[in-house]
Design a protein around this motif. Structure first.
Motif, mmCIF file in Angstrom:
data_model
loop_
_atom_site.group_PDB
_atom_site.id
_atom_site.type_symbol
_atom_site.label_atom_id
_atom_site.label_comp_id
_atom_site.label_asym_id
_atom_site.label_seq_id
_atom_site.Cartn_x
_atom_site.Cartn_y
_atom_site.Cartn_z
ATOM 1 N N VAL A 143 0.838 -1.200 0.000
ATOM 2 C CA VAL A 143 0.000 0.000 0.000
ATOM 3 C C VAL A 143 0.873 1.251 0.000
ATOM 4 O O VAL A 143 0.644 2.199 -0.769
ATOM 5 N N VAL A 144 1.879 1.266 0.874
ATOM 6 C CA VAL A 144 2.774 2.429 0.936
ATOM 7 C C VAL A 144 3.523 2.599 -0.387
ATOM 8 O O VAL A 144 3.644 3.705 -0.914
ATOM 9 N N GLY A 145 4.023 1.485 -0.938
ATOM 10 C CA GLY A 145 4.764 1.560 -2.193
ATOM 11 C C GLY A 145 3.910 2.014 -3.358
ATOM 12 O O GLY A 145 4.349 2.819 -4.191
ATOM 13 N N PHE A 149 4.446 5.457 -5.712
ATOM 14 C CA PHE A 149 4.515 5.523 -7.171
ATOM 15 C C PHE A 149 3.460 6.463 -7.740
ATOM 16 O O PHE A 149 3.742 7.305 -8.593
ATOM 17 N N LEU A 150 2.232 6.335 -7.252
ATOM 18 C CA LEU A 150 1.125 7.116 -7.801
ATOM 19 C C LEU A 150 1.235 8.598 -7.480
ATOM 20 O O LEU A 150 0.752 9.445 -8.249
ATOM 21 N N THR A 151 1.862 8.936 -6.341
ATOM 22 C CA THR A 151 1.974 10.341 -5.938
ATOM 23 C C THR A 151 3.351 10.931 -6.202
ATOM 24 O O THR A 151 3.574 12.117 -5.919
ATOM 25 N N GLY A 152 4.276 10.111 -6.718
ATOM 26 C CA GLY A 152 5.612 10.622 -7.009
ATOM 27 C C GLY A 152 6.406 10.974 -5.776
ATOM 28 O O GLY A 152 7.136 11.973 -5.741
ATOM 29 N N THR A 153 6.299 10.141 -4.713
ATOM 30 C CA THR A 153 7.016 10.399 -3.457
ATOM 31 C C THR A 153 7.972 9.266 -3.100
ATOM 32 O O THR A 153 8.351 9.120 -1.939
ATOM 33 N N GLY A 154 8.341 8.465 -4.092
ATOM 34 C CA GLY A 154 9.234 7.337 -3.823
ATOM 35 C C GLY A 154 10.687 7.696 -4.042
ATOM 36 O O GLY A 154 11.084 8.865 -4.028
ATOM 37 N N ARG A 163 9.925 5.326 -7.714
ATOM 38 C CA ARG A 163 10.250 3.941 -7.349
ATOM 39 C C ARG A 163 9.672 3.605 -5.982
ATOM 40 O O ARG A 163 9.953 4.267 -4.977
ATOM 41 N N ALA A 164 8.871 2.551 -5.909
ATOM 42 C CA ALA A 164 8.240 2.141 -4.652
ATOM 43 C C ALA A 164 9.277 1.523 -3.715
ATOM 44 O O ALA A 164 9.970 0.578 -4.090
#
Length: 457
Positions: A143-145, A149-154, A163-164
């Protein structure tokens, strides 16, 4: 003379009755964030490590008080060989004092924690509890990963923060994909084990749903090694359960990939480019692959100088520069919003077999291969035995499963570890999970004459 403990030394009742709770806690505590700490440091103790040490202590007291069945003799020989090989390598090390910490870590990861997990798995429910904790940890990280990816915070990938990495951070870039793979394989095996007239329909549907969801965060981890190991392990699991199901599963996975990547565009270009790079490693490999080949060659040259006992635990990093080619990079790039940009030094050959060969020599390689191959062969032989013997779940009625889920999961997880060791080695937050997997595999492969029959006092 046998060593016993006074009976008035009491352990917490819950842990005594179900010590696998500590094994499950070890798995779940891997998810605790470590911040920006260097996970490759010589001494790095995590919450999961502390839980594993508590499990070791609890099981040691249980064995001394006679409340646990004796370990299988073969298990003792295999674990003893690993301890002896690491001990010999430490004594003959180029720097014995520096090798002591490596010796302790090897014994913890490959002997003490697996043996403790093995002792804690008294029945089928214990196995399901630990496997369930792997699935839960994977769902948390998945879920966190996926959100990263979807929010661009990896972590940074091709210059973009997509990157997750879960809760682990860019310094432990492979951790999330490892946890997700373990949960995916555990869920897949448990779902397959619940097929048949006596299976638990809700559990089966839940496990299929979990496995299906975890495919996405695994894909956007952009970890080629995890993809390869997961594909190999899933193939073994499906083929061992049902060859026809394996074929249908391959078709379904391909269709799911087309929908997620081609239809919805989720990670499309990144996943496609990463997949294509797997086929290019022998033609025009990228820098990370070239560095890995050079590290393998470096380990081989170190072994040639120390063929029998190796250079000693932790010696690879000391001898790397004197044996490596000049083109080897100084380190690998890592970046995320917490640590910014940094370069991590390449302190291991990124191959467990080459690491053992260079640091423990032929003695070490033989000891580890004996352990791994014995577990693998016996897991393959024992998976499915329960179906022919009419195994019943704890507290349940007779059933006719096509295959035993926990045993199948142990096989799949072990295959993942052994394949992953071809291009990775121990190190990082999730190392303790390798120990849990080896314990699960040992319970399936070498259960012993009194497995699941703890002595009651």
């Amino acid at each position: 003379m046998a060593l016993t403990l006074p009976q008035n030394i009491a352990l917490p009742g819950r842990l005594t009755a179900r010590p696998s709770l500590l094994a499950a806690a070890t798995v779940l505590l891997v998810c605790v964030p470590t911040g920006d700490k260097d996970v490759t440091a010589a001494v790095h103790v995590t919450a999961a490590d502390l839980a594993s040490l508590a499990l070791v202590g609890t099981m040691a007291l249980g064995l001394l008080r006679g409340r646990l069945p004796a370990l299988n003799r073969t298990v003792c020989v295999l674990f003893g060989a690993v301890v002896c090989s690491a001990g010999v390598a430490t004594v003959h090390s180029i720097d014995p004092m520096a090798s002591v910490t490596g010796f302790v870590r090897l014994v913890q990861v490959f002997v003490l924690v697996p043996a403790a997990v093995l002792c804690s798995l008294r029945d089928r429910r214990d196995q399901q509890l630990v496997l369930g904790s792997l699935v839960l940890a994977a769902l948390v990280q998945g879920v966190v990963g996926a959100k990263q990816f979807l929010t661009g915070t990896g972590a940074s990938y091709t210059g973009q923060p997509i990157r997750a990495i879960g809760t682990f951070g860019a310094l432990d870039i492979m951790a999330m994909s490892t946890v997700v793979c373990f949960g995916l394989l555990a869920a897949l095996a448990l779902a397959l084990g619940e097929r048949g007239p006596g299976g638990n329909r809700r559990l089966r549907i839940g496990c299929w749903a979990a496995a299906g969801f975890l495919v996405f965060p695994l894909a956007v981890s952009f970890s080629r090694g995890s993809w390869i190991a997961c594909a190999a392990a899933a193939a073994v699991v499906l083929l061992r359960a049902d060859a026809r199901l394996a074929l249908r599963g391959a078709v379904l996975a391909a269709a799911l990939g087309l929908v997620l990547v081609g239809g919805l565009g989720l990670g499309g270009s990144g996943v496609t480019n990463r997949l294509s790079s797997i086929g290019a490693v022998s033609d025009t490999p990228d820098q990370s692959v070239t560095d890995r080949y050079d590290l393998w060659g470096t380990a081989g040259r170190i072994w040639q100088d120390h063929p029998v006992t190796g250079a000693g635990p932790k010696a690879f990093q000391q001898l790397r520069d004197s044996h490596a080619p000049l083109r080897l990079s100084s380190g690998s790039d890592a970046a995320d919003s917490q640590i910014g940009f940094t370069r991590e030094p390449l302190l291991s050959p990124h191959n467990m077999y080459f690491l053992v060969l260079s640091e423990q020599g032929l003695i070490g390689v033989l000891a580890y291969l004996a352990l791994f191959l014995t577990l693998l062969v016996n897991c393959l032989l024992r998976v499915g035995d329960s179906a022919t013997k009419g195994l019943s779940p704890v507290g349940g009625t007779a059933r006719s499963p096509t295959v035993d889920g926990p045993r199948l999961a142990a096989l799949g997880l072990l295959v993942w570890v052994l394949v992953d060791f071809l291009y990775a080695d121990i190190g990082g937050t999730t190392t303790v999970l390798t120990s849990v997997i080896l314990g699960l595999a040992a319970r399936t492969a070498l259960p012993g004459p009194n497995a699941g029959e703890a002595k009651q006092t």
